[in-house]
Enzyme design. Structure first.
Site, mmCIF file in Angstrom:
data_model
loop_
_atom_site.group_PDB
_atom_site.id
_atom_site.type_symbol
_atom_site.label_atom_id
_atom_site.label_comp_id
_atom_site.label_asym_id
_atom_site.label_seq_id
_atom_site.Cartn_x
_atom_site.Cartn_y
_atom_site.Cartn_z
ATOM 1 N N HIS A 135 0.821 -1.217 0.000
ATOM 2 C CA HIS A 135 0.000 0.000 0.000
ATOM 3 C C HIS A 135 0.853 1.264 0.000
ATOM 4 O O HIS A 135 0.370 2.341 0.317
ATOM 5 C CB HIS A 135 -0.934 0.020 1.207
ATOM 6 C CG HIS A 135 -1.879 -1.140 1.256
ATOM 7 N ND1 HIS A 135 -1.598 -2.311 1.937
ATOM 8 C CD2 HIS A 135 -3.097 -1.327 0.686
ATOM 9 C CE1 HIS A 135 -2.603 -3.145 1.795
ATOM 10 N NE2 HIS A 135 -3.520 -2.585 1.044
HETATM 11 FE FE1 FES Z 1 -0.217 -1.470 3.948
HETATM 12 FE FE2 FES Z 1 2.359 -1.465 4.507
HETATM 13 S S1 FES Z 1 1.232 0.058 3.514
HETATM 14 S S2 FES Z 1 0.926 -3.001 4.964
#
Ligand code: FES
Length: 174
Positions: A135
């Site tokens: 993410h």
């Molecule tokens: Fe989602 Fe690292 S940004 S687990």
């Protein structure tokens, strides 16, 4: 370089599958100050070169040891306006590591290599710090998270101490 007692070296992607539930539970089983502790792991730092990320298995979690250069340490002051918790007021670390470099010795960085969003393992991007592949949370070389991603806090720093100049003990503060 020698790593004793459960000193299994992990590959760059090993240990990346920790779940959010597992990470949360692990945090909650720490001491009153929230700093994770456990059976100590000894690490010989004598041959650890600057820039090489050493990954250990501790409490079934990846724990990183990284020797940072003077240039990298100086750069930590240059982006603090972009960080979520630049002073580590809302992050988990031993009190003695609540400083800009988030470590006992400025050059030696020790951290749990699990993103504080959902527990994936960020990847080292050289002087740019660590980027989480799932993410896109981004951390500097002190494990301080940038505001751009979803991770809410800096990387967790476990209890550790130096038994001697080159002997690091992870999991115990003394
Ligand atoms: Fe989602 Fe690292 S940004 S687990």
């Amino acid at each position: 370089m020698r790593v004793k007692r459960r000193g299994l070296l992990l590959g760059a992607s090993a240990g990346a599958a920790a779940t959010a539930i597992g990470l949360t539970n692990w945090w909650q089983t720490g001491q009153a100050d929230g700093v994770p502790r456990g059976s100590p792991v000894a690490v010989d730092l004598q041959d650890l070169p600057t820039g090489k990320l050493l990954t250990l298995n501790w409490q079934d979690k990846p724990v990183w040891v990284l020797r940072r250069s003077p240039t990298e340490l100086a750069a930590l002051a240059g982006h603090e306006a972009l960080l979520t918790d630049a002073d580590s007021q809302h992050s988990v670390q031993p009190p003695a590591c609540r400083n800009r470099h988030r470590s006992l010795k400025p050059d030696i960085f020790v951290a749990v290599g699990l993103c504080t969003h959902l527990g994936c393992t960020p990847q080292l991007r050289g002087a740019d710090g660590f980027t989480c592949p799932c993410h896109a949370s981004h951390y500097d070389l002190a494990g301080r998270v940038f505001r751009v991603g979803p991770a809410p806090a800096n990387l967790v720093i476990p209890a550790y101490h130096f038994a001697s100049d080159n002997r690091l003990m992870i999991g115990t503060s003394a």
